[in-house]
Write an enzyme that holds these catalytic residues in place. Structure first.
Site, PDB file in Angstrom:
ATOM      1  N   LYS A  79       0.728  -1.211   0.040  1.00 15.47           N
ATOM      2  CA  LYS A  79      -0.119  -0.277   0.076  1.00 15.47           C
ATOM      3  C   LYS A  79       1.029   1.342   0.034  1.00 15.47           C
ATOM      4  O   LYS A  79       1.916   1.271   0.828  1.00 15.47           O
ATOM      5  CB  LYS A  79      -0.956   0.020   1.125  1.00 15.47           C
ATOM      6  CG  LYS A  79      -1.816   1.288   1.266  1.00 15.47           C
ATOM      7  CD  LYS A  79      -2.885   0.828   2.887  1.00 15.47           C
ATOM      8  CE  LYS A  79      -3.708   1.967   2.544  1.00 15.47           C
ATOM      9  NZ  LYS A  79      -4.699   1.777   3.749  1.00 15.47           N
ATOM     10  N   SER A 154      -9.916   1.949   2.760  1.00 17.78           N
ATOM     11  CA  SER A 154      -8.864   2.545   2.075  1.00 17.78           C
ATOM     12  C   SER A 154      -7.843   1.750   1.228  1.00 17.78           C
ATOM     13  O   SER A 154      -7.229   2.334   0.099  1.00 17.78           O
ATOM     14  CB  SER A 154      -8.047   3.503   2.758  1.00 17.78           C
ATOM     15  OG  SER A 154      -7.212   3.039   3.762  1.00 17.78           O
ATOM     16  N   SER A 178      -9.960  -0.618   7.157  1.00 17.25           N
ATOM     17  CA  SER A 178      -9.265  -0.351   5.710  1.00 17.25           C
ATOM     18  C   SER A 178      -8.629  -1.530   4.986  1.00 17.25           C
ATOM     19  O   SER A 178      -8.110  -1.551   4.086  1.00 17.25           O
ATOM     20  CB  SER A 178      -8.263   0.921   5.849  1.00 17.25           C
ATOM     21  OG  SER A 178      -9.276   1.950   5.563  1.00 17.25           O
TER      22      SER A 178
END
Lengths: 496, 99
Positions: A79, A154, A178
């Protein structure tokens, strides 16, 4: 079976036995990224050259007879909120576009040391604020199951990359759901470790008392292998827990739940939830009973105020954390014409560099922390946080794990909630309590909703440092569900 | 009645160092109002004698040994700076004209 369909554990075994080289594995995944990422947009940065160089180095070390770890040579996508010294790190924000961090996050560093090969950095909601990846400054990621739908957020780039077979493993961060929510809506496994079990050093901060790095994978054992590889005490993070990492890999292999006590959270059982989500959840409860678990329903009354408490606490912490983006030391600077003051340049830069959701949360946090409102909002939310921790404590006197659907609905259409913040926030309804109390929680696939054919996730919550229980229950259910389905749920996804 | 006025949102934007346009202020005022009404639900919880939690872990004041360790070189520290002069961050003026 092609290399991209193999699990991380299988790839690790093939690499260890010399049946395949790390370069071949990396190339197969880079080819897959090139094939599908024009449609999915899971990646913000693809590091093809450096991935092949890392893979070659692993192959050379192995050829010399060096003993390497179980994931050496296995590809991973990070990420884009973990700093990487050899590639850009943007947090999905224009304010950090083009920034190259001068150091590695602990998670990144430990996984490099374990020999994992970094394919690139994945898309996310700006500064990890969102539930759909639509808040990325660089365009949304699409759900591999249905390209018109969101991949969750997210960490939506990381979930989409793994679900699309572009990487066997990826990292994410979970502040209010997330990791678990994107895992649920893309049909994969995502784990939020106990807060403090995985280091935040080098993780671009959103809400420091909640942010937790964790793994994504296509099966429970792979998630446990990745979890183990980056976890453990880190002196660089003052909230890192100085205790042994729970035996997550062993638990994923044990996968036996006879006699286990399971609690169904009454507050998250069906009201306002999509029918297909409720149906799969109730089937999974029955399956747990047939596997020998003792299932009881119990109440955690404070969980109903977790969402409002979270949307006061997280924005408050974010308004403070994001003050560091001041246009002085790194990142974007706008309007510096030699006349304007530092304060004017700062305000112009932040207005130009932050997207709408980040601005909303900074202002909301500033409001909740301002004198006159502090006690009624932030102070009261902190009290609710205590009550939620007490609800968990009381529940874990009666049961070993708690379960709920991971999300109230399956993946929603891109654009549907983007102008309605409160509707977007509801995606985190069931995942937030574990963040506020710091508990371990995992999401595993538990079927497809009848009405839309999209994946449904089951959330398994365990006490602080009870991460192994999430894997034990997850693995047992995975075995039973896959025998019912005739294979992994992801094999039912349409070809991209 | 709205929970927050447009003037209050303009004040928040100033405190937050966000130079927002009038259109943006209108837009955020409506959205923040809806969010504040929703999160105000926390005030319905009876919690007078409940202690607040700022954190999930029962730890305070964690120290590491006070040892000299390598840190970033000036070149590394300045590598992402928008403007550099003489091995330092160059910033816009920080004092007003009258100062």
């Amino acid at each position: 079976m092609s290399l991209i369909r193999k699990s991380a554990a299988e790839l690790g075994a093939l690499l260890g036995a010399g049946e395949v080289s790390a370069v071949e594995v990396a190339q197969a995944h880079l080819d897959r990224v090139a094939e599908i990422d024009g449609k999915v947009h899971a990646f913000l940065h693809v590091a093809a050259e450096s991935a092949l160089a890392q893979a070659r180095a692993i192959d050379e070390r192995r050829a010399k007879g060096e003993r390497l770890g179980p994931l050496a040579g296995v590809p991973i996508a990070h990420k884009d909120v973990f700093t990487t010294s050899d590639m850009p790190t943007t947090a999905g924000s224009k304010i950090l576009q083009g920034w190259r961090p001068p150091y590695d996050a602990t998670v990144t560093r430990r996984l490099r040391e374990a020999g994992l090969v970094i394919l690139g950095k994945t898309n996310l909601d700006e500064f990890a604020m969102g539930s759909s990846t639509e808040n990325s400054a660089f365009g949304p990621t699409r759900n591999p199951w249905d390209l018109t739908r969101v991949p969750g957020g997210s960490s939506g780039g990381s979930s989409a990359a793994v679900a699309a077979y572009a990487a066997p493993l990826s990292t994410g961060t979970d502040t209010g759901g997330s990791i678990r929510q994107p895992a649920a809506v893309t049909g994969i496994v995502g784990m939020k470790p106990t807060y403090g079990g995985s280091s935040r050093y080098g993780l671009i901060a959103f809400a420091s008392s909640l942010d937790t790095p964790g793994p994504f994978a296509r099966n429970v054992l792979d998630a446990a292998l990745l979890h183990e590889a980056f976890s453990g005490h880190d002196p660089m993070d003052s909230t890192s827990i100085d205790a042994p990492v729970p035996g997550v890999v062993e638990a994923a292999k044990r996968a036996d739940i006879a006699g286990l006590r399971v609690g169904v959270v009454r507050e998250f059982d069906s009201e306002g939830f999509q029918a297909g989500v409720v149906a799969r959840f109730h089937e999974t409860v029955e399956l747990l009973e047939s596997l020998g678990a003792k299932v009881v329903e119990l109440s955690c009354p404070s969980f109903t105020t977790a969402l409002p408490a979270y949307y006061l606490i997280a924005p408050s912490e974010c308004s403070s954390n994001l003050a560091r983006f001041d246009a002085m030391r790194y990142g974007l600077r706008v309007g510096d014409d030699g006349e304007r003051s530092a304060e004017e340049v700062m305000a112009m830069t932040r207005a130009a560099g932050f997207g709408p959701e980040v601005k909303r949360r900074i202002m909301l946090g500033t409001y909740a922390l301002s004198s006159g409102y502090y006690d009624a909002y932030y102070g009261q939310a902190q009290k609710v946080r205590t009550l939620i921790a007490r609800d968990f404590e009381a529940a874990f006197h009666q049961v070993d794990v708690l379960i709920s659907p991971t999300t109230p609905t399956t993946a929603f259409p891109i654009g549907e909630r983007v102008d309605d913040p409160m509707a977007m926030y509801l995606a985190d309804l069931c995942t937030i309590p574990a963040n506020l109390a710091g508990n371990a929680a995992i999401s595993i696939p538990c079927g497809l909703a009848d009405e839309d054919g999209l994946p449904v996730g089951l959330q398994i919550m365990a006490p602080v440092l009870g991460d192994d229980r999430c894997y034990r229950v997850g693995a047992a259910l995975e075995t039973a569900l896959e025998s019912r389905w005739g294979g992994p749920l992801l094999s039912k996804a349409p070809a991209l | 009645m709205s929970a927050i006025t447009r003037d209050e949102v303009a004040h928040l934007a100033r405190l937050s160092r966000l130079a927002l346009s009038d259109d943006e202020l209108d837009h955020y005022a409506a959205q923040l109002d809806a969010i504040i009404v929703a999160v105000a639900k926390v005030s319905e919880v009876a919690a007078e004698d409940v202690p607040p939690s700022s954190h999930a872990l029962p730890i305070t004041n964690v120290y590491r040994p006070d040892q000299v360790r390598p840190s970033l070189t000036p070149q590394q520290a300045l590598s992402g700076a928008p403007a550099v002069e003489d091995d330092r961050f160059r910033v816009p003026r920080i004092l007003g004209e009258e100062a």
